[in-house]
Design a protein around this motif. Structure first.
Motif, PDB file in Angstrom:
ATOM      1  N   GLU A  56      -8.949  10.375 -36.800  1.00 27.92           N
ATOM      2  CA  GLU A  56      -7.841  10.945 -36.040  1.00 27.92           C
ATOM      3  C   GLU A  56      -7.722  12.453 -36.267  1.00 27.92           C
ATOM      4  N   LEU A  57      -8.023  12.908 -37.476  1.00 27.96           N
ATOM      5  CA  LEU A  57      -8.062  14.354 -37.726  1.00 27.96           C
ATOM      6  C   LEU A  57      -9.122  15.015 -36.851  1.00 27.96           C
ATOM      7  N   VAL A  58     -10.271  14.373 -36.756  1.00 28.88           N
ATOM      8  CA  VAL A  58     -11.357  14.894 -35.922  1.00 28.88           C
ATOM      9  C   VAL A  58     -10.931  14.918 -34.462  1.00 28.88           C
ATOM     10  N   ARG A  59     -10.296  13.855 -34.002  1.00 30.17           N
ATOM     11  CA  ARG A  59      -9.832  13.793 -32.617  1.00 30.17           C
ATOM     12  C   ARG A  59      -8.885  14.962 -32.334  1.00 30.17           C
ATOM     13  N   GLY A  60      -7.962  15.191 -33.241  1.00 28.58           N
ATOM     14  CA  GLY A  60      -7.013  16.280 -33.059  1.00 28.58           C
ATOM     15  C   GLY A  60      -7.681  17.638 -33.052  1.00 28.58           C
ATOM     16  N   ARG A  61      -8.669  17.792 -33.909  1.00 26.66           N
ATOM     17  CA  ARG A  61      -9.398  19.069 -33.968  1.00 26.66           C
ATOM     18  C   ARG A  61     -10.142  19.321 -32.658  1.00 26.66           C
ATOM     19  N   LEU A  62     -10.732  18.289 -32.101  1.00 21.64           N
ATOM     20  CA  LEU A  62     -11.428  18.421 -30.820  1.00 21.64           C
ATOM     21  C   LEU A  62     -10.463  18.816 -29.709  1.00 21.64           C
ATOM     22  N   VAL A  63      -9.303  18.175 -29.686  1.00 20.48           N
ATOM     23  CA  VAL A  63      -8.301  18.496 -28.670  1.00 20.48           C
ATOM     24  C   VAL A  63      -7.883  19.960 -28.782  1.00 20.48           C
ATOM     25  N   GLU A  64      -7.648  20.418 -29.991  1.00 20.48           N
ATOM     26  CA  GLU A  64      -7.241  21.811 -30.202  1.00 20.48           C
ATOM     27  C   GLU A  64      -8.304  22.781 -29.710  1.00 20.48           C
ATOM     28  N   ARG A  65      -9.568  22.426 -29.870  1.00 21.52           N
ATOM     29  CA  ARG A  65     -10.658  23.329 -29.505  1.00 21.52           C
ATOM     30  C   ARG A  65     -10.989  23.318 -28.018  1.00 21.52           C
ATOM     31  N   TYR A  66     -10.822  22.161 -27.385  1.00 26.03           N
ATOM     32  CA  TYR A  66     -11.348  22.023 -26.025  1.00 26.03           C
ATOM     33  C   TYR A  66     -10.290  21.844 -24.937  1.00 26.03           C
ATOM     34  N   LEU A  67      -9.134  21.306 -25.264  1.00 22.14           N
ATOM     35  CA  LEU A  67      -8.166  20.956 -24.232  1.00 22.14           C
ATOM     36  C   LEU A  67      -6.946  21.865 -24.304  1.00 22.14           C
ATOM     37  N   ALA A  68      -6.982  22.923 -23.508  1.00 20.78           N
ATOM     38  CA  ALA A  68      -5.873  23.879 -23.482  1.00 20.78           C
ATOM     39  C   ALA A  68      -4.743  23.352 -22.602  1.00 20.78           C
ATOM     40  N   ALA A  69      -3.579  23.939 -22.765  1.00 22.28           N
ATOM     41  CA  ALA A  69      -2.432  23.571 -21.930  1.00 22.28           C
ATOM     42  C   ALA A  69      -2.724  23.918 -20.474  1.00 22.28           C
ATOM     43  N   ILE A  70      -2.283  23.061 -19.563  1.00 20.77           N
ATOM     44  CA  ILE A  70      -2.512  23.243 -18.133  1.00 20.77           C
ATOM     45  C   ILE A  70      -1.273  23.890 -17.499  1.00 20.77           C
ATOM     46  N   PRO A  71      -1.427  24.991 -16.760  1.00 15.54           N
ATOM     47  CA  PRO A  71      -0.270  25.614 -16.096  1.00 15.54           C
ATOM     48  C   PRO A  71       0.430  24.641 -15.155  1.00 15.54           C
ATOM     49  N   ASP A  72       1.760  24.649 -15.171  1.00 12.76           N
ATOM     50  CA  ASP A  72       2.534  23.727 -14.338  1.00 12.76           C
ATOM     51  C   ASP A  72       2.298  23.936 -12.846  1.00 12.76           C
ATOM     52  N   GLU A  73       1.971  25.184 -12.469  1.00 12.31           N
ATOM     53  CA  GLU A  73       1.826  25.464 -11.036  1.00 12.31           C
ATOM     54  C   GLU A  73       0.480  25.020 -10.468  1.00 12.31           C
ATOM     55  N   LEU A  74      -0.417  24.558 -11.311  1.00  7.24           N
ATOM     56  CA  LEU A  74      -1.732  24.126 -10.829  1.00  7.24           C
ATOM     57  C   LEU A  74      -1.594  22.793 -10.089  1.00  7.24           C
TER      58      LEU A  74
END
Length: 210
Positions: A56-74
């Motif tokens: 789960e630590l690894v999963r979280g680290r991957l999310v932090e590195r690859y999945l940025a916040a998506i702008p609401d207006e998109l």
């Protein structure tokens, strides 16, 4: 004589070392990770509760590195495409991690927030609440499968006996990463087209019922 210092363990350091160990293809577990970090297994257990917690630590680290916040207006479909492309890149760059995180319940806070963001995107787009998590699972499965496919052999099919069509069709099929990229692009286009059609049908049903 001064005693050797014990390496300082942090969640980020544990996750990074675990990712490096898993990416190497070597056996992964608490003892192996402790050796890689230069500590005793008991030191790891002081920070987390076993192998599942490390994953789960690894999963979280991957999310932090690859999945940025998506702008609401998109627009929802552009947002979905952005997330799926980011996930696919994450999985293609860390294929050995895919079987581990795919078989564990998601509990990491960053990963939960990422899924929550995807739910918000689909709800904002107009998809019915009872379908949102099913659609998220579908998109996740596609990204996971694409990541595994990227690590497939250069040639996926090699018939040793006569075939009705496969041998002939292989002449049209690129190999290696080109094949994997082509399959991903076609698959993503099909998914988005299907989602747009499904949303349109849902809106039509709502309009008829109003």
């Amino acid at each position: 004589m001064a005693r050797p210092r014990t390496p300082v363990l942090t969640a980020a350091r544990i996750a990074d070392a675990a990712m490096e160990l898993i990416d190497s293809g070597k056996p992964f577990g608490v003892n192996a990770l402790a050796r890689a970090l230069g500590v005793q297994p008991s030191s790891l257990y002081n920070h987390l509760d076993g192998r599942r917690a490390i994953i789960e630590l690894v999963r979280g680290r991957l999310v932090e590195r690859y999945l940025a916040a998506i702008p609401d207006e998109l627009p929802w479909d552009e947002a979905v495409e952005l997330v799926v492309r980011s996930e696919r890149r994450m999985y293609t760059e860390h294929p050995h991690i895919v079987p581990l995180i795919a078989t564990e319940t998601v509990t990491d806070a960053a990963a939960i927030a990422s899924y929550d963001q995807m739910a918000a995107i689909l709800l904002r787009g107009g998809f019915p609440e009872h379908e949102v998590l099913v659609l998220i699972q579908l998109l996740d499965a596609f990204a996971l499968g694409s990541g595994l496919d990227y690590a497939a052999p250069e040639d996926v099919w090699e018939p040793a006996t006569p075939t009705l069509h496969l041998t002939r069709l292989l002449s049209y099929q690129p190999s290696g990463k080109v094949r994997s990229d082509q399959a991903f692009e076609i698959g993503l286009d099909m998914l988005l087209t299907s989602l747009r059609a499904r949303l349109a049908a849902h809106r039509h049903t709502q309009a008829d019922g109003s």
